[in-house]
Write an enzyme that holds these catalytic residues in place. Structure first.
Site, short mmCIF file in Angstrom:
data_model
loop_
_atom_site.label_atom_id
_atom_site.label_comp_id
_atom_site.label_asym_id
_atom_site.label_seq_id
_atom_site.Cartn_x
_atom_site.Cartn_y
_atom_site.Cartn_z
N ILE A 70 0.85 -1.19 0.00
CA ILE A 70 0.00 0.00 0.00
C ILE A 70 0.88 1.24 0.00
CG2 ILE A 70 -1.82 1.25 1.26
CD1 ILE A 70 -2.69 -1.55 0.47
N ALA A 115 4.30 4.10 3.01
CA ALA A 115 3.85 2.84 2.43
C ALA A 115 3.89 1.75 3.49
CB ALA A 115 4.78 2.44 1.28
N LYS A 116 3.30 0.62 3.20
CA LYS A 116 3.44 -0.55 4.07
C LYS A 116 3.13 -1.78 3.24
CE LYS A 116 4.23 -1.70 8.41
NZ LYS A 116 5.14 -1.01 9.33
N GLY A 117 3.80 -2.87 3.57
CA GLY A 117 3.50 -4.14 2.91
C GLY A 117 3.19 -5.19 3.95
#
Ligand code: NAD
Length: 426
Positions: A70, A115-117
């Site tokens: 994201i 962001a982040k995953g």
């Protein structure tokens, strides 16, 4: 691989963290009369990628995993944020953490968006080979959005420098040359930076010292209750001990340990390495996570998962200050209770920013192929955290708001300024 899984939060209802971050963004945007376009953009994530991908397991069967990457906002620079491997992680968790990264980068004023995953998986119950194959396939699936200029992953819950090395290698093999800057938190041998492993814990320690000074407390001799003993918690415990703190309680996924005279942190670390948990470490009494959060102490450092301090347990917190090492450990209701009880809560977007700050240093070093000494990394980290703490404190005093609201105000003002000067394309 760090140990995790199993909710031990005991008394807390699970909230939707993305809604929680949105509520906080709404409140600040309304208060500051932020432009509608900035407010609306901050309420959404710019790009949401969901991937479903197969991985061959050791016994020969194929399992299909779900992962996310994201990007919340990239107005101030490339998207930056960790990668979480956890069985309970959701799309909304990942969106919330991505939004927190946008705010965090702006609070410490580094040129990144957020962001982040995440991958829904249980690395504790997977072999090294399975985690490697999962990581390489996930990387291939998100190749279209990551790059040193676009979006740069880093470690988070359930991932570590080895996972970053596999991401860097997979990306590099696909493009045909070595790309150091595509991830941060890498091992030193492939362009990692000195000081990154302990960076988040180091940042927590710097903020603890500054917060204590502000309250007229001394860290030397202060008592600490610590929840989480992984990438963030373990280095924080070591560094706080060096500053003279007494760590009287530590909790992890399995439960907690307590010794009012102080826990031998190095011994607890070895015990945790050998057994997977701090529970059972000699010379300590077993306590629950709920008891840890309510220990009589000077400093409470949640460094595990979100939603740990909530409406039902906030009133039992006795610590004078709460230093949020974890992301989103405190719900908005808990915030109100803690504030009413005169607690000094220093928010996640400031406290745990040491990780992204040193990641930024790693990225800069990788792009320049010029590497700094550990002293230089730590000196620059100290500078950035010191400035950010005082800027947030200044807003808090001027606007008569708590430290979280102040951090959000500072961040949103910087993001709005960047959005206004960039304008809307086309
Ligand atoms: P980690 O996986 O290395 O460690 C997590 C720790 O929390 C472990 O000790 C685990 O046993 C414990 N834990 C798990 N579930 C628990 C539960 N229900 N109750 C109590 N303890 C529990 O993860 P980490 O990288 O140290 O991340 C911890 C927090 O800090 C997360 O909120 C993460 O998003 C945040 N954070 C991490 C970094 C980083 O650099 N790694 C940077 C910024 C923020």
């Amino acid at each position: 691989m760090s140990q995790q899984t199993q909710p031990v939060g005991e008394t807390c209802e699970i909230t939707n963290p993305f809604e929680m971050v949105r509520q906080r963004i709404d409140a600040i945007c309304q208060r500051m009369k932020v432009s509608e376009v900035c407010h609306l953009r901050l309420r959404e994530c710019k790009r949401e990628l969901t991937v479903h991908f197969p991985v061959k397991m050791d016994d020969g069967h194929v399992k299909v995993f779900t992962g996310y990457r994201i990007e919340h906002n990239t107005t101030r620079g490339p998207a930056k944020g960790g990668l979480r491997y956890h069985p309970d992680v959701t799309l909304d968790d990942t969106k919330a953490f991505a939004a927190l990264m946008t705010l965090k980068a702006a609070v410490v004023n580094i040129p990144y968006g957020g962001a982040k995953g995440a991958v829904i998986c249980d690395p504790m119950n997977m072999s090294q080979g399975e985690v490697e194959r999962l990581t390489r396939r996930y990387t291939s699936e998100i190749m279209l959005v990551i790059s040193p200029e676009k979006d740069i992953p880093a470690p988070d819950v359930g991932t570590n420098p080895q996972v970053m090395a596999w991401i860097m290698d997979t990306y590099s093999m696909n493009v045909g040359y070595s790309v150091l800057g595509v991830v941060t938190g890498k091992p030193l041998s492939i362009g990692g930076t000195r000081g990154r492993t302990e960076a988040t814990g180091h940042g927590c320690t710097i903020i603890t010292r500054l917060a204590a000074k502000h309250l007229g407390m001394s860290v030397d001799g202060a008592t600490v209750a610590l929840q989480g003993f992984g990438n963030v918690g373990a280095p924080a415990a070591r560094l706080l001990t060096k500053e003279g703190c007494r760590i009287i309680g530590i909790a992890d996924w399995k439960g907690g340990i307590y010794n009012p005279m102080g826990i031998d942190v190095e011994g607890a670390f070895r015990h945790c390495k050998e057994t997977g948990s701090v529970v059972g470490f000699k010379g300590t009494e077993v306590i629950t996570n709920a008891e840890l959060l309510a220990l009589p102490c000077d400093i409470l450092l949640p460094a595990a998962l979100e939603d740990q301090i909530c409406a039902s347990n906030a009133a039992s917190v006795k610590a004078r200050m709460i230093i949020e090492g974890a992301n989103a450990p405190t719900t908005p209701e808990a915030d109100r209770i803690l504030n009413d009880n005169g607690k000094f809560v220093v928010p996640d977007v400031l406290v745990n920013a040491g990780g992204v700050v040193v990641s930024y240093f790693e990225w800069v070093q990788g792009l320049q192929s010029f590497f700094w000494s550990e002293d230089e990394v730590n000196r620059q980290l100290q500078n950035v955290m010191d400035n950010a703490f005082h800027e947030v404190l200044e807003v808090s005093q001027r606007e008569k708001v708590d430290m979280r609201a102040a951090a959000y105000m500072l961040a949103i003002k910087r993001i709005e300024e960047a959005m206004m000067v960039r304008g809307i394309f086309p």
